[in-house]
Design an enzyme around this catalytic site. Structure first.
Site: not given
Ligand SMILES: NC(=O)C1=CN([C@@H]2O[C@H](COP(=O)(O)OP(=O)(O)OC[C@H]3O[C@@H](n4cnc5c(N)ncnc54)[C@H](O)[C@@H]3O)[C@@H](O)[C@H]2O)C=CC1
Ligand SMILES: O=C(O)C(=O)CO
Length: 324
Positions: A237, A266, A285
Site C-alpha cells: 500500500r 491514488e 495499482h
Molecule cells: N498492489 C496490489 O494490487 C495488491 C496489493 N496487496 C497488498 O498486499 C498485502 C499483503 O497481501 P497478502 O500477502 O495476501 O497478505 P498476508 O496477510 O498473507 O501477508 C501480509 C504479511 O505481512 C506481515 N506483516 C504485517 N505487519 C507487519 C509488520 N509490521 N512487520 C513485518 N511484517 C508484517 C504479516 O505477518 C503477513 O505475513 C495486502 O494487505 C494488500 O495491502 C494485495 C493484493 C494486490
Molecule cells: O486486493 C487488494 O488488496 C488490492 O490492492 C487489489 O487487488
C-alpha cells in the site's frame, strides 16, 4: 423475502445473476456521503454491501443499521474500520489467495522493468532515439543471482520468493514478525532485522498491509540504509512508504530506482514528481488486474457475501469472532 444488498462495483453478468438469485440488489456507483444521502432508504435496508476501494468507517455505518456483512473485492482491507464493524457484529469478508500468484507476477514485473529499464528504453525507441548500436547509457543491471529482500512474508511474499528463488537464482532475505518456516525450507530464505535487510538487498520488495505499524515504515532514515545501487518495489500500500522521502532519495541518488504499483494518493496526480523521474516505473495499482484474477476475486466476493448472510462462513472472514 430476500435480504437487500448494495453493490458498488460492476460485476460480470453471470456473477450479477448469482448475486440477484440470493439478494435484492441495489447497484450504486460508490459509497460517498452524497450517494448515501441520495439513497438513504437503500442504505437503511441493506444487510450486505459488496464492492471495493471505498471507505467504510463509523460515520458510514450510522446509515446502515441493518448491515450484517461487508464483502470487499480485495485482500487488503485498510479502507475498513474493522473495530467499528466488529463492534456492530458486522462480518468483513475479503478475497485472499485467488490473487496471490498474479500479484507476485506484478512484483516480478516491477523488479525486471526497473532493473532492465524496460519502460524507459522502450519509450526512447518510440521517439526515434535508437539510431545505432546501443551503449552503456541504455544498459540495465542484472536481476538473476542478486539479493531480494521481502517485507511482508505472507501469501504474496511467499509467491514472490518462489519466483525469485527458482526462476532467478536469487538470495532471499525477509523481515517479519516471526520466522517463516516454509520460506526458509523451500526457498532458503534468511530472516533478518529490517536494517540488515535494507543494507544487504539489491531489491527491497514490499508486500505488507497498511496498518498503524506499517504506515511510513520506509522513510528517509530507512532509504538511507539501502545500497545506492538498490531498487525499491512497493506493491503493498502506498502509505507504507513516505513518498516525499522516496522522491528525495531518488533525486539525490541515494537509491537506484523504484517500481511502484501503489501510492499515497491514488490515482497518482499527474504532477507528481515521481512521474518526471526516469528511474521510476509507476503502475496504476494493477497488482491483481488480469481478466482471470479479477473475475475470480469478484466470484469469491459474491460467494463470501452469500456465505456471510446465510450464516455459512467457512473462510475469508477478517473478523470471525463476530460470527460466534
Ligand atoms: N498492489 C496490489 O494490487 C495488491 C496489493 N496487496 C497488498 O498486499 C498485502 C499483503 O497481501 P497478502 O500477502 O495476501 O497478505 P498476508 O496477510 O498473507 O501477508 C501480509 C504479511 O505481512 C506481515 N506483516 C504485517 N505487519 C507487519 C509488520 N509490521 N512487520 C513485518 N511484517 C508484517 C504479516 O505477518 C503477513 O505475513 C495486502 O494487505 C494488500 O495491502 C494485495 C493484493 C494486490
Ligand atoms: O486486493 C487488494 O488488496 C488490492 O490492492 C487489489 O487487488
Amino acid at each position: 423475502m430476500k435480504p437487500s444488498v448494495i453493490l458498488y462495483k460492476t460485476l460480470p453478468d453471470d456473477l450479477l445473476v448469482r448475486l440477484k438469485n440470493h439478494f435484492t440488489v441495489t447497484q450504486l456507483k460508490d459509497l460517498s456521503p452524497e450517494t448515501v444521502r441520495q439513497n438513504a432508504q437503500a442504505f437503511a435496508e441493506a444487510e450486505g454491501i459488496l464492492g471495493s476501494s471505498e471507505k467504510v468507517d463509523k460515520a458510514f455505518l450510522e446509515h446502515t443499521p441493518k448491515l450484517r456483512a461487508a464483502s470487499t473485492v480485495s485482500v487488503g482491507y485498510d479502507n475498513f474500520d474493522v473495530d467499528a464493524l466488529s463492534e456492530r457484529h458486522i462480518a468483513l469478508m475479503h478475497t485472499p489467495t485467488v490473487l496471490t500468484e498474479t500479484v507476485a507476477d506484478t512484483i516480478m514485473t516491477l523488479v525486471l522493468a526497473t532493473a532492465r529499464r524496460a519502460v524507459e528504453v522502450a519509450e526512447r525507441v518510440k521517439v526515434g532515439e535508437w539510431k545505432g548500436s546501443i551503449g552503456p547509457d541504455w544498459f540495465g543491471i542484472d536481476v538473476h543471482h542478486k539479493t531480494l529482500g521481502i517485507l511482508g512474508m505472507g501469501r504474496i511474499g511467499l509467491a514472490l520468493a518462489q519466483r525469485a528463488h527458482f526462476g532467478f537464482s536469487m538470495t532471499i532475505l525477509y523481515n517479519a514478525r516471526r520466522h517463516h518456516q516454509e520460506a526458509e525450507e523451500r526457498f532458503n530464505a534468511r530472516y533478518c532485522d529490517l536494517d540488515t535487510l535494507l543494507a544487504e538487498s539489491d531489491f527491497v520488495c514490499i508486500s505488507l498491509p497498511l496498518t498503524d505499524e506499517t504506515y511510513h515504515l520506509i522513510g528517509a532514515e530507512q532509504l538511507a540504509k539501502m545500497k545506492s545501487s538498490a531498487i525499491l518495489i512497493n506493491a503493498g500500500r502506498g502509505p507504507v512508504v513516505d513518498e516525499k522521502a522516496l522522491i528525495q532519495a531518488l533525486v539525490d541518488g541515494k537509491i537506484h530506482a523504484a517500481g511502484l504499483d501503489v501510492f499515497e494518493q491514488e490515482p497518482l496526480p499527474v504532477d507528481s514528481p515521481l512521474l518526471s523521474l526516469p528511474n521510476v516505473v509507476a503502475l496504476p495499482h494493477i497488482g491483481s488486474a488480469t481478466h482471470e484474477t479479477r473475475y475470480n476475486m469478484a466470484a469469491c466476493a459474491v460467494d463470501n457475501l452469500i456465505a456471510a448472510l446465510s450464516g455459512n462462513v467457512k473462510e475469508n472472514c477478517v473478523n470471525p469472532q463476530v460470527l460466534k
